[in-house]
Write an enzyme that holds these catalytic residues in place. Structure first.
Site, PDB file in Angstrom:
ATOM      1  N   SER A 191       4.978   1.414  -8.666  1.00 12.52           N
ATOM      2  CA  SER A 191       4.453   1.750  -7.293  1.00 12.52           C
ATOM      3  C   SER A 191       3.522   3.135  -7.432  1.00 12.52           C
ATOM      4  O   SER A 191       2.883   3.227  -6.484  1.00 12.52           O
ATOM      5  CB  SER A 191       5.539   2.066  -6.269  1.00 12.52           C
ATOM      6  OG  SER A 191       6.431   3.154  -6.981  1.00 12.52           O
ATOM      7  N   HIS A 219       5.972  -4.672  -4.651  1.00 14.44           N
ATOM      8  CA  HIS A 219       4.517  -4.509  -4.760  1.00 14.44           C
ATOM      9  C   HIS A 219       3.984  -5.873  -5.653  1.00 14.44           C
ATOM     10  O   HIS A 219       2.736  -5.932  -6.033  1.00 14.44           O
ATOM     11  CB  HIS A 219       4.021  -3.434  -5.309  1.00 14.44           C
ATOM     12  CG  HIS A 219       4.389  -1.849  -4.951  1.00 14.44           C
ATOM     13  ND1 HIS A 219       3.836  -1.512  -3.830  1.00 14.44           N
ATOM     14  CD2 HIS A 219       5.519  -1.110  -5.190  1.00 14.44           C
ATOM     15  CE1 HIS A 219       4.210  -0.539  -3.528  1.00 14.44           C
ATOM     16  NE2 HIS A 219       5.526  -0.510  -4.299  1.00 14.44           N
ATOM     17  N   LYS A 250       6.130  -4.288   3.308  1.00 12.79           N
ATOM     18  CA  LYS A 250       4.922  -4.229   2.617  1.00 12.79           C
ATOM     19  C   LYS A 250       3.734  -5.139   2.831  1.00 12.79           C
ATOM     20  O   LYS A 250       3.284  -5.334   3.690  1.00 12.79           O
ATOM     21  CB  LYS A 250       4.855  -3.859   1.122  1.00 12.79           C
ATOM     22  CG  LYS A 250       5.516  -2.427   1.046  1.00 12.79           C
ATOM     23  CD  LYS A 250       5.871  -1.888  -0.416  1.00 12.79           C
ATOM     24  CE  LYS A 250       6.641  -0.600  -0.390  1.00 12.79           C
ATOM     25  NZ  LYS A 250       7.860  -0.199  -1.023  1.00 12.79           N
TER      26      LYS A 250
END
Ligand SMILES: *Cc1c(COP(=O)(O)O)cnc(C)c1O
Length: 405
Positions: A191, A219, A250
């Site tokens: 990250s 991610h 996200k």
């Protein structure tokens, strides 16, 4: 408040924090919790009444405000209202939760999935439910805080290995008793650095040492792989990860976390994770929004392609301009500033020129590796990316950050 002694350590901690942020604020270098007034769609935000280009977003596929996702959330409110009657096990399990779990399982190509109220809570409670005293957790040194916290909470022996170094991991694996229960955990995409875990070798080691493998795809979903399915698709592997963890906050513009895996694993987690049993279910609107977002990703594959093109433009453009972007291969792009002060000043100069980006300093990253942590999304247009890179060059000149040429 009752009086405290001068030695009171809580009071000292509070005072020290206050001095630190007051000092930064006095130099206009305080970038914590900046209020963003509006998300303007695409990659624009309104900050202090000013429209800025957003380069600090986790919404990698630009899905915040997508009409289909908004409509799904509204329909869920009309049907169910805004809350649930409590935890899933009592009266909180709605059809939207089941639908979300089925959609995630389909997207991840697993038998089943389970959702929790956040990604953080997912890591915390899943790791603590899987291992305990006498077991071993092997964790990459740059893993997310929630993995570290989960491992510590579990009571298992916590063994960290050098970042993305599979030889180092193998040494650690070989150093514990062969019959011990082992769990290896790593981020798919790191990250702060944007680099990708060496999954092919990691999976090989997990097999060789009979360890369970858990990968955090916060991610990686929507980012890696031809159709955005994540890290296994990226490497052309199938079912090498036992515990496929991810977040709904996200790429997926909602809130929550999930694990996808075998039916038995998911069933076990439903009965053994404390946050599933003792914390309320996701609000119906957020569950419906998340499910619709996975469908949008499947229906609009151009978003994943656009993100890939934008990422390529951003990383190679920054490198051509002489910035050090470390080892990133993804939408998370560190722009190395070395010391904390340069990172703060780069942020200030970028903001002045309309680029919203944030600094990351120690202890979040090692001393000397302070950076802007810029992210690129499918919501950016090529000219937005050019603009941001030009601004970074101007900012670097202004603050004296040397560029390689
Ligand atoms: C953001 C993040 C989480 C936490 O997810 P939330 O849904 O925000 O709680 C977990 N792991 C990684 C790697 C993350 O980046």
């Amino acid at each position: 408040m009752n009086p405290k002694t001068a030695q009171d350590r809580i009071a000292q901690r509070i005072q020290a924090m206050r001095e630190r942020y007051e000092q930064l604020a006095s130099q206009d270098l305080y970038y914590y919790n900046i209020p963003v007034q509006e998300l303007k769609g695409g990659a624009r935000v309104l900050v202090n009444g000013r429209e800025m280009l957003m380069f600090a977003s986790y919404s990698y596929l630009g899905l915040i405000g997508h009409p289909r996702i908004n409509a799904a959330a509204k329909a869920a409110i009309d049907k169910y209202g805004t809350g649930t009657h409590g935890v899933r096990t009592l009266a909180g399990s709605l059809p939207v939760h089941q639908e979300l779990e089925e959609t995630i399982a389909e997207f991840k190509g697993t038998e089943a999935a389970i959702v929790f109220s956040s990604g953080y809570v997912t890591n915390l409670s899943v790791i603590a439910a899987l291992v305990g005293r006498g077991d071993y957790v092997f964790s990459d040194k740059l893993n997310h805080a929630s993995i570290v916290d989960g491992a510590l909470m579990s009571g298992a022996r916590f063994i960290r290995f050098r970042h993305n170094d599979m030889d180092a991991l193998e040494k650690r694996l070989a150093s514990v008793p062969a019959e011990a229960t082992k769990l290896i955990v790593a981020d798919a995409v790191f990250s702060m650095d944007g680099d990708i875990i060496d999954l092919p070798r990691l999976a090989e080691l997990a097999r060789k040492y009979k360890a369970w493998l858990m990968i955090d795809e916060a991610h990686s979903v929507g980012v890696l792989g031809e159709t955005g399915r994540g890290i296994e698709e990226h490497f052309g592997l199938k079912d090498v990860i036992d515990i496929k963890m991810g977040t709904l906050s996200k790429t997926i513009p909602s809130v929550g976390g999930y694990v996808a895996g075998s039916r038995d694993l998911i069933n076990y987690l439903r009965h053994a994770t404390r946050s599933y049993i003792f914390s309320a279910a996701l609000p119906p609107a957020q569950a419906a929004a998340a499910a619709e977002a996975f469908r949008v990703i499947m229906d609009e594959p151009w978003r994943v392609e656009k993100l890939r093109a934008n990422t390529q433009q951003f990383i190679s453009g920054l490198q051509e301009r002489g910035f050090d972007t470390l080892y990133t291969q993804t939408a998370i792009v560190p722009v190395l500033c070395h010391d904390d002060e340069t990172a703060f000043k780069m942020t200030r100069e970028s903001h002045k020129r309309g680029i919203f980006v944030l600094p990351v300093i120690s202890p979040a990253v090692p001393v000397g590796l302070a950076r802007l942590r810029a992210t690129v999304t499918a919501g950016h247009e090529p000219e937005d990316i050019e603009r941001a890179m030009d601004v970074f060059v101007e900012a670097a000149k202004e603050v004296g950050l040397p560029l390689k040429k």
